[in-house]
Scaffold this motif. Sequence first.
Motif, PDB file in Angstrom:
ATOM      1  N   GLN A 139       0.815  -1.217   0.000  1.00 40.19           N
ATOM      2  CA  GLN A 139       0.000   0.000   0.000  1.00 40.19           C
ATOM      3  C   GLN A 139       0.848   1.265   0.000  1.00 40.19           C
ATOM      4  OE1 GLN A 139      -1.828   1.802   3.250  1.00 40.19           O
ATOM      5  NE2 GLN A 139      -1.037   0.453   4.841  1.00 40.19           N
ATOM      6  N   TYR A 140       2.090   1.181   0.485  1.00 35.74           N
ATOM      7  CA  TYR A 140       2.958   2.347   0.526  1.00 35.74           C
ATOM      8  C   TYR A 140       3.648   2.634  -0.803  1.00 35.74           C
ATOM      9  CZ  TYR A 140       2.569   1.251   5.539  1.00 35.74           C
ATOM     10  OH  TYR A 140       2.108   0.951   6.797  1.00 35.74           O
ATOM     11  N   HIS A 141       3.664   1.654  -1.701  1.00 36.66           N
ATOM     12  CA  HIS A 141       4.517   1.771  -2.884  1.00 36.66           C
ATOM     13  C   HIS A 141       3.838   1.458  -4.218  1.00 36.66           C
ATOM     14  CE1 HIS A 141       7.721   2.107   0.038  1.00 36.66           C
ATOM     15  NE2 HIS A 141       7.423   0.912   0.536  1.00 36.66           N
ATOM     16  N   ASP A 142       2.765   0.695  -4.231  1.00 38.26           N
ATOM     17  CA  ASP A 142       2.149   0.287  -5.491  1.00 38.26           C
ATOM     18  C   ASP A 142       1.083   1.311  -5.912  1.00 38.26           C
ATOM     19  OD1 ASP A 142       0.857  -0.916  -7.639  1.00 38.26           O
ATOM     20  OD2 ASP A 142       0.987  -2.927  -6.784  1.00 38.26           O
ATOM     21  N   PRO A 143       1.259   1.965  -7.056  1.00 40.53           N
ATOM     22  CA  PRO A 143       0.297   2.995  -7.494  1.00 40.53           C
ATOM     23  C   PRO A 143      -1.090   2.449  -7.793  1.00 40.53           C
ATOM     24  CG  PRO A 143       1.937   2.570  -9.205  1.00 40.53           C
ATOM     25  CD  PRO A 143       2.412   1.854  -7.980  1.00 40.53           C
ATOM     26  N   VAL A 144      -1.278   1.141  -7.770  1.00 42.18           N
ATOM     27  CA  VAL A 144      -2.624   0.577  -7.951  1.00 42.18           C
ATOM     28  C   VAL A 144      -3.574   1.118  -6.876  1.00 42.18           C
ATOM     29  CG1 VAL A 144      -2.313  -1.496  -6.518  1.00 42.18           C
ATOM     30  CG2 VAL A 144      -3.836  -1.566  -8.500  1.00 42.18           C
ATOM     31  N   HIS A 145      -3.031   1.594  -5.758  1.00 46.05           N
ATOM     32  CA  HIS A 145      -3.873   2.129  -4.688  1.00 46.05           C
ATOM     33  C   HIS A 145      -4.430   3.512  -4.996  1.00 46.05           C
ATOM     34  CE1 HIS A 145      -1.790  -1.154  -2.551  1.00 46.05           C
ATOM     35  NE2 HIS A 145      -2.913  -1.223  -1.883  1.00 46.05           N
ATOM     36  N   TYR A 146      -3.953   4.147  -6.041  1.00 41.28           N
ATOM     37  CA  TYR A 146      -4.513   5.429  -6.470  1.00 41.28           C
ATOM     38  C   TYR A 146      -5.874   5.246  -7.153  1.00 41.28           C
ATOM     39  CZ  TYR A 146      -0.510   8.636  -5.814  1.00 41.28           C
ATOM     40  OH  TYR A 146       0.466   9.450  -5.293  1.00 41.28           O
ATOM     41  N   LEU A 147      -6.090   4.083  -7.749  1.00 47.91           N
ATOM     42  CA  LEU A 147      -7.212   3.920  -8.681  1.00 47.91           C
ATOM     43  C   LEU A 147      -8.567   4.192  -8.060  1.00 47.91           C
ATOM     44  CD1 LEU A 147      -6.029   0.675 -10.531  1.00 47.91           C
ATOM     45  CD2 LEU A 147      -5.801   3.052 -11.284  1.00 47.91           C
ATOM     46  N   GLY A 148      -8.798   3.679  -6.862  1.00 47.26           N
ATOM     47  CA  GLY A 148     -10.114   3.808  -6.247  1.00 47.26           C
ATOM     48  C   GLY A 148     -10.511   5.226  -5.923  1.00 47.26           C
ATOM     49  N   TYR A 149      -9.533   6.119  -5.813  1.00 53.24           N
ATOM     50  CA  TYR A 149      -9.845   7.490  -5.397  1.00 53.24           C
ATOM     51  C   TYR A 149     -10.415   8.354  -6.522  1.00 53.24           C
ATOM     52  CZ  TYR A 149      -7.640   6.277  -1.016  1.00 53.24           C
ATOM     53  OH  TYR A 149      -7.337   5.670   0.175  1.00 53.24           O
ATOM     54  N   ALA A 150     -10.384   7.849  -7.734  1.00 58.54           N
ATOM     55  CA  ALA A 150     -11.063   8.567  -8.826  1.00 58.54           C
ATOM     56  C   ALA A 150     -12.555   8.667  -8.538  1.00 58.54           C
ATOM     57  CB  ALA A 150     -10.831   7.847 -10.155  1.00 58.54           C
TER      58      ALA A 150
END
Length: 348
Positions: free
Chosen positions: A138-149
Amino acid sequence: MSALVHEHVTDAIKTPSLIRLEPNVVLIRFETLKVYAALGAVRSLLAGGSVRKGQTLIDSSSGIYALALAMACHRYGLRCHIVASTTVDLTMRSQLEILGATVDQMPPSDDLRLDQRRRVARVRELLDRHPDMHWMRQYHDPVHYLGYAEVADLVARALPSGPLTVVGSVGTGASTGGIARSLRERDPDVRLTGVQPFGSVTFGSERFTDPDAIIAGIGSAIPFDNVDHELYDRIHWLDFVHAMAATVGLMREHAVFAGLSTGAAYLVAGWEAARHPDRTHVVIGADTGHRYTARVFSRHREAVDPATLAPREIASLDDLALPWAAMDWRRRRFGKPSLPLYRKERAS
């Protein structure tokens, strides 16, 4: 009016409430914000074939991401293993275990830097033993940005067009970064103000010690790749006394029971909103106040009046000082030599 029936609790608890605190300050209040990160990441990983049903997802967490990931795994038929911070309390741990997650909790420690390093080391040890586990990072993988759209869409639909500033604790960088990036696709002028505790390496305050600070979830003792420094226009650093005052003040003034990061962002947004009355300031309220009952709310009589507090404006990290400092970051890389982050030559 007919009520919406949700297929899973994650759809119910992820939906925020928007509450107007001042004419140009709006709180977007979540029960647990990181459900967006966990759901967005898990859906993407399943769709892309990076993980499969029945596989174990593993990550380190200080609390709310752990619960969000456990819920996402519950929803999509995955196993979950959490390497938990020493700050995870019995209430949180019990929920995780009932949801089917296995929990590895770090031993008691007053040194949250040591706690964070221990957690990462434990994750690596488990991955060596169980290579089929998928590390969510969760600290490093940009896949965690996706849901915030999806959060950005909610904000854009709910608020009238006009100058907008997002204010929130930086933490892993995914929530503030993901919301701001998506909003800037509509309006590049959307501003982002990040909030940090003293002692966090993320924006250069690691040389400070704030003994009462609850750094987990707001700042970091180790560098996070998901923090994109070039997204931030302003940074505020607050000590625990200021964050506690604002968190208690938010409940006194507006009856909102929220976590420490929400209180800190509320204090910063109030300061910024008074100086930029033309802009709407959206405060990210990441979670409720339950896990701060003992450390913050039970001490409410000690809380100072937030109206008496003000930051010291600085132009360089050399001038950074407790208890509250603010700086124009101007969407810079961290430690870029040609800009006055430090007056002297220093390695970032």
